[in-house]
Design a protein around this motif. Structure first.
Motif, PDB file in Angstrom:
ATOM      1  N   LYS A 151       3.355   1.793  -4.958  1.00  0.00           N
ATOM      2  CA  LYS A 151       4.183   1.320  -6.079  1.00  0.00           C
ATOM      3  C   LYS A 151       3.351   1.117  -7.347  1.00  0.00           C
ATOM      4  O   LYS A 151       3.713   1.607  -8.418  1.00  0.00           O
ATOM      5  CB  LYS A 151       4.882  -0.004  -5.693  1.00  0.00           C
ATOM      6  CG  LYS A 151       5.695   0.090  -4.409  1.00  0.00           C
ATOM      7  CD  LYS A 151       6.351  -1.222  -4.068  1.00  0.00           C
ATOM      8  CE  LYS A 151       5.392  -2.354  -3.747  1.00  0.00           C
ATOM      9  NZ  LYS A 151       4.596  -2.159  -2.528  1.00  0.00           N
ATOM     10  N   THR A 152       2.248   0.396  -7.194  1.00  0.00           N
ATOM     11  CA  THR A 152       1.413   0.159  -8.370  1.00  0.00           C
ATOM     12  C   THR A 152       0.823   1.470  -8.881  1.00  0.00           C
ATOM     13  O   THR A 152       0.722   1.694 -10.094  1.00  0.00           O
ATOM     14  CB  THR A 152       0.291  -0.836  -8.033  1.00  0.00           C
ATOM     15  OG1 THR A 152       0.884  -2.059  -7.611  1.00  0.00           O
ATOM     16  CG2 THR A 152      -0.582  -1.113  -9.225  1.00  0.00           C
ATOM     17  N   THR A 153       0.475   2.348  -7.945  1.00  0.00           N
ATOM     18  CA  THR A 153      -0.029   3.658  -8.342  1.00  0.00           C
ATOM     19  C   THR A 153       1.014   4.393  -9.176  1.00  0.00           C
ATOM     20  O   THR A 153       0.676   5.057 -10.165  1.00  0.00           O
ATOM     21  CB  THR A 153      -0.390   4.478  -7.097  1.00  0.00           C
ATOM     22  OG1 THR A 153      -1.318   3.730  -6.318  1.00  0.00           O
ATOM     23  CG2 THR A 153      -0.998   5.809  -7.466  1.00  0.00           C
ATOM     24  N   GLY A 179       0.791  -1.219   0.000  1.00  0.00           N
ATOM     25  CA  GLY A 179       0.000   0.000   0.000  1.00  0.00           C
ATOM     26  C   GLY A 179       0.822   1.267   0.000  1.00  0.00           C
ATOM     27  O   GLY A 179       0.322   2.353   0.265  1.00  0.00           O
ATOM     28  N   GLN A 194       0.278  -6.518 -11.604  1.00  0.00           N
ATOM     29  CA  GLN A 194       0.448  -7.263 -10.360  1.00  0.00           C
ATOM     30  C   GLN A 194      -0.473  -8.496 -10.344  1.00  0.00           C
ATOM     31  O   GLN A 194      -0.048  -9.588 -10.005  1.00  0.00           O
ATOM     32  CB  GLN A 194       0.120  -6.343  -9.190  1.00  0.00           C
ATOM     33  CG  GLN A 194       0.384  -6.959  -7.849  1.00  0.00           C
ATOM     34  CD  GLN A 194       0.305  -5.909  -6.748  1.00  0.00           C
ATOM     35  OE1 GLN A 194       0.186  -4.711  -7.014  1.00  0.00           O
ATOM     36  NE2 GLN A 194       0.380  -6.359  -5.512  1.00  0.00           N
TER      37      GLN A 194
HETATM   38  N1  LIG Z   1      -7.999   4.045  -7.729  1.00  0.00           N
HETATM   39  C1  LIG Z   1      -7.750   4.289  -6.440  1.00  0.00           C
HETATM   40  N2  LIG Z   1      -8.611   5.033  -5.709  1.00  0.00           N
HETATM   41  C2  LIG Z   1      -8.377   5.281  -4.405  1.00  0.00           C
HETATM   42  N3  LIG Z   1      -7.310   4.845  -3.737  1.00  0.00           N
HETATM   43  C3  LIG Z   1      -6.408   4.109  -4.409  1.00  0.00           C
HETATM   44  C4  LIG Z   1      -6.572   3.786  -5.784  1.00  0.00           C
HETATM   45  N4  LIG Z   1      -5.532   3.026  -6.184  1.00  0.00           N
HETATM   46  C5  LIG Z   1      -4.745   2.882  -5.116  1.00  0.00           C
HETATM   47  N5  LIG Z   1      -5.258   3.521  -4.046  1.00  0.00           N
HETATM   48  C6  LIG Z   1      -4.654   3.603  -2.729  1.00  0.00           C
HETATM   49  O1  LIG Z   1      -3.332   4.079  -2.872  1.00  0.00           O
HETATM   50  C7  LIG Z   1      -2.470   3.439  -1.973  1.00  0.00           C
HETATM   51  C8  LIG Z   1      -1.329   2.808  -2.729  1.00  0.00           C
HETATM   52  O2  LIG Z   1      -1.804   1.678  -3.417  1.00  0.00           O
HETATM   53  P1  LIG Z   1      -0.900   0.827  -4.405  1.00  0.00           P
HETATM   54  O3  LIG Z   1      -1.744  -0.201  -5.036  1.00  0.00           O
HETATM   55  O4  LIG Z   1      -0.164   1.732  -5.285  1.00  0.00           O
HETATM   56  O5  LIG Z   1       0.103   0.129  -3.387  1.00  0.00           O
HETATM   57  P2  LIG Z   1       1.295  -0.878  -3.689  1.00  0.00           P
HETATM   58  O6  LIG Z   1       2.525  -0.252  -3.196  1.00  0.00           O
HETATM   59  O7  LIG Z   1       1.248  -1.331  -5.079  1.00  0.00           O
HETATM   60  O8  LIG Z   1       0.912  -2.067  -2.702  1.00  0.00           O
HETATM   61  P3  LIG Z   1       1.122  -3.636  -2.906  1.00  0.00           P
HETATM   62  O9  LIG Z   1       2.504  -3.937  -2.490  1.00  0.00           O
HETATM   63  O10 LIG Z   1       0.128  -4.241  -1.968  1.00  0.00           O
HETATM   64  O11 LIG Z   1       0.848  -3.924  -4.310  1.00  0.00           O
HETATM   65  C9  LIG Z   1      -3.294   2.427  -1.201  1.00  0.00           C
HETATM   66  O12 LIG Z   1      -3.641   2.996   0.036  1.00  0.00           O
HETATM   67  C10 LIG Z   1      -4.514   2.249  -2.060  1.00  0.00           C
HETATM   68  O13 LIG Z   1      -5.640   1.947  -1.275  1.00  0.00           O
END
Ligand SMILES: Nc1ncnc2c1ncn2[C@@H]1O[C@H](COP(=O)(O)OP(=O)(O)OP(=O)(O)O)[C@@H](O)[C@H]1O
Ligand SMILES: [Mg+2]
Lengths: 273, 468
Positions: free
Chosen positions: A57-59, A54, A105
């Motif tokens: 990264k994916t964002t 969270g 992912q």
């Molecule tokens: N479309 C969206 N709308 C609202 N919040 C979002 C959205 N996409 C991601 N988030 C939030 O942004 C934050 C980052 O999410 P993200 O998926 O980028 O994490 P991550 O680093 O990829 O995690 P993981 O290792 O679990 O894949 C999280 O709190 C998630 O809930």
């Protein structure tokens, strides 16, 4: 198949950035999923982006590939020997055309199409045929189609998936699905390949063959790689530079052995003492 | 019940489907009860009760409910895993494709041209040896084949649920009827014009629905179909509900087909005395159209554009990440799918010589959609078979016409449980790949390039390989 890009190192040196973000921020409602991220992917290197669950990264991938429009900041691509391209605000398909390709992912293959067709769809952006070509199959279209099929087969052969070329993608074992997704991304002839947790769900054996796959891609394809991964041993062994984010902010960057010892990183992963 | 039925007992799944469908249908019938059963007679100032329309409504809503559930569940079907085929025991360098079916076996063998020729010969002889009634049924069936194939591009290949397809059919039909009526234009001029009008309307509808998918798309297209029907009912130029009659049949170089030509055919070929030779011409026109459609759809499916549609159907996010312009893919699918509806509409108008708005009701869209789903989404032979089954069979079973919709519904349920892919499931094109002169699949990507040739079908070269 024609590769118009100049050979690596001819213009732009290894280590120069090929992809760069400046002040990249993404706000969802009240949540700052990314906060002023400055990141550089060095040319012809493997760069890693790590962080707890969270952390954004994916964002980050979604922002640079155009799936999300970043709230603030710049994304710039530096193609070797060509003028820089600002990617922010472009549509995902245009960004792919400029040379960013990614995996997801949660695997997103075209399940009911064959393995070969999945890769062929990756060739889409390097092909030209339109409605006319589809209906009349003129000479140029036939040639293009033949080349695309040949190219796709070559990719499948070099990455060991050719024996399943005509199998539906959903029928592949999990590890091969991950592999196919990477091959499909490679079919777009990317300058930068973005891999989102490619080792997720793989067993030890599959992970080690993934490691070989990633290094062999780096050697063969003249492509720079940005890797998101939770498997630390994989990250440490393949990447030259690692960026760490936590709560959307970069908290550390550097070569693997520095990152390994960085107290901020350890704290982010293990929590407050 | 959101799980795919494959993990359950088929009996249970059928019951669950029937229950859900019946519930929806019961609900609609209750809501529409007063509307459908009470008839006001203005002249005698009486209100009478008649339940004759209820079974039809019940059946129709039942089919719709089942179709709807089918589309919702389709996503759940993805990811079902089968055994992975191995490439052992094959000639060196040849890669095994998926399991052959009788269809792929025949079409991949050297008998494919003889088989096709026999089929074509049979189709060409049919109108000369059959009674007029059968020719009419065949024309109708073939019209639905081309409608089904057109809708298949939108629904089966591109995955866009279009419930207003009949609107484009109506546009084609009305284009010919109106241009013929007011400007005296003939069939052959109106055929491309009808297609053009339908295509343009498809584009026009495409723009507002680009951002929609799934249920929202279904609802908007459904409304579009209804709006079109209402507009046709209320315009003066279309003569409202009375419709347009005396639409001319297709001409053949200005010849009078029912004159000496007919005498000759009756005397020498054993053609039925009561046959309207114009119908035979219509039969050949629609047969030609169907063949053209098959070729076009097949070529589209195995082209860059068709693969973009398929990718869009499979995963909208991933397709964009692969460099596909989603907007363009959606628009072309909508527009091209409509083209065939327009063509079929023109032929239909010339065939029936009379059209009115009620012909193009929502049930017609459902009918065409049923053809696609029953036959097999995305499968050309499937859609052809689906049209034949759904059009020809009811004609033969006139006695049951009251219950037609209920039988449809039951059929749908059975299909969904036992053959979710349709009567003839769509098979993807198989590409065989020979590593000519190489010792194994280990050859590097660069070195092998010139020696690699790709084959499709059962070892037949990719289009153009042998000729280029
Ligand atoms: N479309 C969206 N709308 C609202 N919040 C979002 C959205 N996409 C991601 N988030 C939030 O942004 C934050 C980052 O999410 P993200 O998926 O980028 O994490 P991550 O680093 O990829 O995690 P993981 O290792 O679990 O894949 C999280 O709190 C998630 O809930
Ligand atoms: Mg993630």
């Amino acid at each position: 198949m024609a590769d118009l890009r100049p050979a690596a190192g001819q213009a732009g040196h290894a280590g120069d950035p090929v992809l760069q973000t400046r002040g990249l921020s993404m706000v969802f409602g009240g949540l700052e999923a990314l906060n002023n991220v400055d990141l550089e992917v060095g040319r012809d290197t493997i760069t890693a982006l790590i962080g707890p669950n969270g952390s954004g990264k994916t964002t980050f991938f979604n922002c640079i590939t155009g799936i999300y429009r970043p709230t603030r900041g710049q994304v710039t691509l530096f193609p070797a020997g060509l003028p820089a391209i600002g990617l922010k605000g472009l549509a995902p398909d245009v960004i792919t055309h400029h040379g960013l390709a990614r995996t997801f992912q949660n695997i997103r293959l075209f399940n009911n199409l064959t393995v070969l067709e999945n890769v062929l769809i990756g060739r889409h952006t390097r092909m030209k045929a339109g409605l006319w070509g589809a209906l009349f199959r003129d000479r140029a279209t036939r040639r293009e189609e033949r080349e695309a099929i040949g190219h796709s087969f070559e990719l499948l052969v070099s990455y060991g998936l050719d024996h399943m070329a005509n199998e539906l993608a959903k029928n592949l074992p999990y590890g091969d699905q991950r592999r196919l997704e990477i091959v499909r991304a490679l079919a777009t002839e990317p300058r930068v390949l973005l891999l989102d947790e490619p080792a997720a769900g793989l067993n030890i054996g599959e992970t080690s063959s993934l490691r070989d796959l990633i290094t062999s891609i780096r050697e063969r394809e003249r492509v720079s790689i940005l890797l998101i991964e939770h498997d630390m041993s994989l990250v440490m062994s393949v990447s030259r530079k690692i960026y760490v984010i936590d709560y959307g902010r970069l908290i550390a960057q550097g070569p693997p052995d520095e990152i390994r010892r960085d107290p901020k990183v350890i704290k982010a992963y293990l929590g407050e003492e | 019940m959101t799980n795919p039925s494959s993990s359950q007992k088929p009996g249970r799944a059928i019951l669950a489907e029937i229950k859900a469908g019946l519930l929806a249908s019961l609900w609609i019938c209750l809501l529409a009860f007063p509307l459908m059963t009470l008839e006001i007679n203005p002249s005698s100032h009486t209100i009478s009760f008649s339940a004759s329309r209820l079974p039809f409504l019940a059946g129709a809503t039942f089919v719709l409910a089942i179709l709807w559930r089918f589309f919702l569940r389709r996503r759940a079907f993805q990811g079902v895993s089968k055994a992975v085929l191995k490439s052992e025991g094959l000639p060196e360098g040849l890669i095994k494709g998926p399991k052959p079916t009788w269809l792929t076996v025949v079409m991949g063998s050297r008998f494919r041209y003889p088989v096709l020729a026999i089929l074509l010969g049979f189709m060409a002889l049919l109108p000369f040896v059959s009674p007029p009634y059968l020719v009419n049924v065949m024309v109708k069936a073939l019209i639905y084949v081309s409608l089904g194939l057109g809708l298949n591009v939108v629904v089966g290949v591109s995955g866009l649920l279009n419930l207003g397809y009949v609107a484009f059919y109506a546009m084609g039909a009305y284009t010919y009827a109106l241009l013929g009526q007011y400007l005296g234009l003939g069939f052959w001029v109106c055929l491309p014009l009808g297609a053009l009008v339908a295509t343009l309307m498809g584009l026009l509808l495409g723009f507002p629905v680009i951002r929609l998918s799934g249920d929202y798309l279904a609802i908007v297209t459904l409304s579009f179909g209804e709006i079109t029907r209402l507009v046709l009912t209320n315009l003066d130029i279309t003569r409202g509900p009375r419709g347009i009659s005396n639409i001319r049949p297709a001409g053949f170089f200005g010849l009078d087909l029912n004159g000496p030509i007919k005498d000759f055919l009756v005397a020498n070929l054993g053609v039925d005395k009561d046959m309207d030779i114009n119908k035979i011409l219509t039969y050949f026109i629609i047969l030609g159209l169907v063949i053209l459609t098959i070729i076009c759809v097949f070529r589209l499916e195995n082209s860059r554009l068709g693969r973009a549609w398929l990718a869009m159907r499979e995963d909208e996010v991933a397709c964009q990440a692969m460099g596909i312009n989603k907007t363009r893919a959606k628009l072309t699918a909508f527009a091209l799918g409509s083209t065939w509806a327009g063509l079929a509409g023109v032929v239909f108008a010339s065939h029936l010589s009379f059209i009115n708005p009620t012909i193009f009701s929502f049930m017609e869209s459902i009918m065409i959609l049923s053809i696609v789903v029953l036959g097999g989404m995305g499968s050309i032979p499937g859609v052809i078979l689906g049209a034949l089954v759904l059009i020809v069979l009811p004609e033969q079973l006139r006695a049951f016409s009251q219950y037609r919709m209920l039988i449809f519904g039951a059929l749908m349920v059975l299909m969904m449980v036992f053959r979710p892919g349709g009567l003839i499931q769509s098979a993807r094109e198989v590409y065989l790949h020979k590593l000519g002169g190489q010792d194994g699949p280990q050859g590097g990507p660069a070195g092998g390039a010139a020696r690699i040739e790709a084959l499709n079908g059962a070892g037949r070269p990719v289009e153009g390989d042998g000729r280029g």
